[in-house]
Design a protein around this motif. Structure first.
Motif, short mmCIF file in Angstrom:
data_model
loop_
_atom_site.label_atom_id
_atom_site.label_comp_id
_atom_site.label_asym_id
_atom_site.label_seq_id
_atom_site.Cartn_x
_atom_site.Cartn_y
_atom_site.Cartn_z
N LYS A 173 0.82 -1.22 0.00
CA LYS A 173 0.00 0.00 0.00
C LYS A 173 0.85 1.26 0.00
O LYS A 173 0.68 2.15 0.83
N GLY A 174 1.76 1.32 -0.96
CA GLY A 174 2.55 2.52 -1.16
C GLY A 174 2.58 2.87 -2.64
O GLY A 174 2.34 2.01 -3.50
N GLY A 175 2.85 4.10 -2.96
CA GLY A 175 3.01 4.52 -4.34
C GLY A 175 1.70 4.59 -5.10
O GLY A 175 0.66 5.03 -4.59
N CYS A 176 1.71 4.12 -6.35
CA CYS A 176 0.61 4.36 -7.28
C CYS A 176 -0.70 3.68 -6.87
O CYS A 176 -1.78 4.15 -7.24
N VAL A 177 -0.64 2.58 -6.12
CA VAL A 177 -1.87 1.89 -5.73
C VAL A 177 -2.79 2.81 -4.93
O VAL A 177 -4.02 2.63 -4.92
N LEU A 178 -2.22 3.83 -4.29
CA LEU A 178 -3.04 4.77 -3.51
C LEU A 178 -3.94 5.62 -4.41
O LEU A 178 -4.89 6.24 -3.92
N MET A 179 -3.66 5.64 -5.72
CA MET A 179 -4.53 6.39 -6.62
C MET A 179 -5.90 5.74 -6.78
O MET A 179 -6.81 6.34 -7.36
N ARG A 180 -6.07 4.55 -6.24
CA ARG A 180 -7.40 3.95 -6.18
C ARG A 180 -8.23 4.59 -5.07
O ARG A 180 -9.45 4.39 -5.00
N GLU A 181 -7.56 5.34 -4.18
CA GLU A 181 -8.23 5.93 -3.00
C GLU A 181 -7.88 7.41 -2.88
O GLU A 181 -7.05 7.79 -2.04
N MET A 184 2.47 11.83 -8.91
CA MET A 184 1.50 10.77 -9.15
C MET A 184 1.53 10.37 -10.62
O MET A 184 2.26 10.95 -11.43
N ARG A 185 0.75 9.36 -10.96
CA ARG A 185 0.51 9.00 -12.35
C ARG A 185 -0.91 9.43 -12.72
O ARG A 185 -1.53 10.21 -11.99
N LEU A 186 -1.42 8.92 -13.82
CA LEU A 186 -2.78 9.25 -14.24
C LEU A 186 -3.81 8.30 -13.65
O LEU A 186 -5.01 8.50 -13.81
N GLY A 187 -3.33 7.27 -12.97
CA GLY A 187 -4.23 6.30 -12.37
C GLY A 187 -3.48 4.99 -12.15
O GLY A 187 -2.31 4.87 -12.50
N TYR A 188 -4.16 4.02 -11.58
CA TYR A 188 -3.57 2.71 -11.33
C TYR A 188 -4.02 1.71 -12.41
O TYR A 188 -3.22 1.28 -13.23
N ASP A 189 -5.30 1.38 -12.43
CA ASP A 189 -5.81 0.39 -13.38
C ASP A 189 -5.93 0.96 -14.79
O ASP A 189 -5.82 0.23 -15.77
N ASP A 190 -6.20 2.26 -14.87
CA ASP A 190 -6.32 2.93 -16.16
C ASP A 190 -5.99 4.41 -15.93
O ASP A 190 -5.51 4.78 -14.87
N ARG A 191 -6.27 5.25 -16.92
CA ARG A 191 -5.91 6.67 -16.82
C ARG A 191 -7.09 7.55 -16.45
O ARG A 191 -7.12 8.74 -16.78
N SER A 192 -8.05 6.99 -15.74
CA SER A 192 -9.29 7.73 -15.46
C SER A 192 -9.27 8.50 -14.14
O SER A 192 -10.20 9.25 -13.86
N MET A 193 -8.23 8.33 -13.32
CA MET A 193 -8.24 8.91 -11.97
C MET A 193 -7.42 10.19 -11.83
O MET A 193 -7.30 10.73 -10.74
N GLY A 194 -6.85 10.66 -12.92
CA GLY A 194 -5.96 11.81 -12.83
C GLY A 194 -6.62 13.03 -12.23
O GLY A 194 -6.09 13.66 -11.29
#
Length: 325
Positions: free
Chosen positions: A107-115, A140-150
């Motif tokens: 639970k560190g890094g990009c996976v937190l973009m789910r929350e 950050m990135r644009l998302g974890y699973d896809d680019r929808s969370m930016g």
């Protein structure tokens, strides 16, 4: 119009920051992430990742260095943000972009973009703990699973008090595969008031200008492109002035590798130094034909002296021309 050296975990350490900032054109660096869990880290950990804390948190040529933290516990992140400042940090950065499986699993890094709500809580805790006047920023990135969370994650960081947001223009699933989706960075930039910095797939001066045009960002962060071409930031700055400077030559690049190796000798055993040189050389293969031609021989070498001798050898012009063809 700043150029920032990216925090590449396991490669962009203090010696390489010293080496690259001496070349010129880099306006800021960020440390490799300091992993924050449930215990309080001793000062030696901060100084291990950021020895620049001993020098007003800047490299020897005066380039500022931000201290980056990675973790998911808001309370601990706040405590460690404050500790970083007490030790001399002039900017605290938070990592929400690392795509490494081991990091994400814990639970560190990009996976937190789910929350986004947890990203908000972490950033708000650091902002509250860190004295006013010390910037709190995030990557950050644009998302974890896809680019929808930016947009959602960018808005969460802005609401929590992040002054700057660096966005790597891919999702975790995208990894580092081209292309970079700079147009998605533009969507986040238009949705937040925090300053947004573009990152991803900038290998040349032309890439830099194209990224700026598509993302709308004045500032960029560059990782692999600067490792492959150590003079890239200097050439970008020249282009901003409407000028051009000669490309770095292979002998000049070898001088940088030698300087890096000498700096590492005070910290690591030879076999580890050679490993670091190989990591760098693997990227130099992108920027220099000589590195590509020497790679099959260099990758088998275990000791520093023969490695540097390998890099120093003359390569016939005819061989370079054959490779280029």
């Amino acid at each position: 119009m700043r150029v920032i050296l990216a925090p590449m975990e396991g490669l962009v350490d203090a010696p390489i920051r010293e080496t690259l900032t001496r070349v010129g054109g880099i306006d800021r660096c960020v440390t490799e992430f300091i992993r924050v869990t449930h215990g309080t880290l001793p000062p030696r950990i901060f100084f291990k990742y950021a020895p620049e804390l001993e020098r007003d948190c800047a490299t020897r040529v005066g380039t500022p260095v931000a201290v980056q933290l990675l973790g998911s516990d808001p309370g601990q992140m706040g405590l460690h943000g404050l500790k970083a400042v007490e030790l001399g940090a002039t900017q605290v950065d938070i990592n929400f972009g690392c795509p490494a499986k081991t990091v994400n699993k814990h639970k560190g890094g990009c996976v937190l973009m789910r929350e986004p709500e947890l990203m908000y809580a972490i950033t708000a805790a650091v902002r509250e703990a860190v004295p006013e006047g010390i910037p709190v920023t995030a990557k950050m990135r644009l998302g974890y699973d896809d680019r929808s969370m930016g947009v959602a994650c960018g808005q969460a960081l802005e609401a929590a008090g992040a002054e700057e947001i660096v966005i790597h223009a891919r999702s975790k699933v995208d990894g580092y595969k081209p292309p970079a989706y700079w147009e998605e960075i533009a969507k986040v930039r238009e949705a937040v008031n925090s300053h947004v910095i573009a990152n991803g797939e900038i290998w040349t001066v032309a890439d830099y200008w194209r990224c700026r045009e598509v993302s709308g960002c004045d500032d960029v962060m560059i990782g692999r492109g600067l490792i492959a071409r150590p003079d890239l930031a200097a050439r970008i700055k020249a282009s901003q002035r409407g000028e051009s400077i000669p490309d770095m030559t292979w002998p000049e690049a070898v001088d940088l590798v030698r300087e890096y190796a000498e700096a590492l000798q005070a910290r690591l055993e030879d076999r580890f130094i050679t490993g670091r040189i190989k990591q760098w050389m693997n990227f130099l293969r992108v920027g220099f034909a000589e590195a590509e031609l020497l790679w099959p021989e260099a990758r088998k070498i275990r000791d520093v002296a023969p490695m540097l001798a390998c890099l120093d050898q003359d390569i016939p012009e005819a061989r370079l021309k054959t490779h280029a063809a």
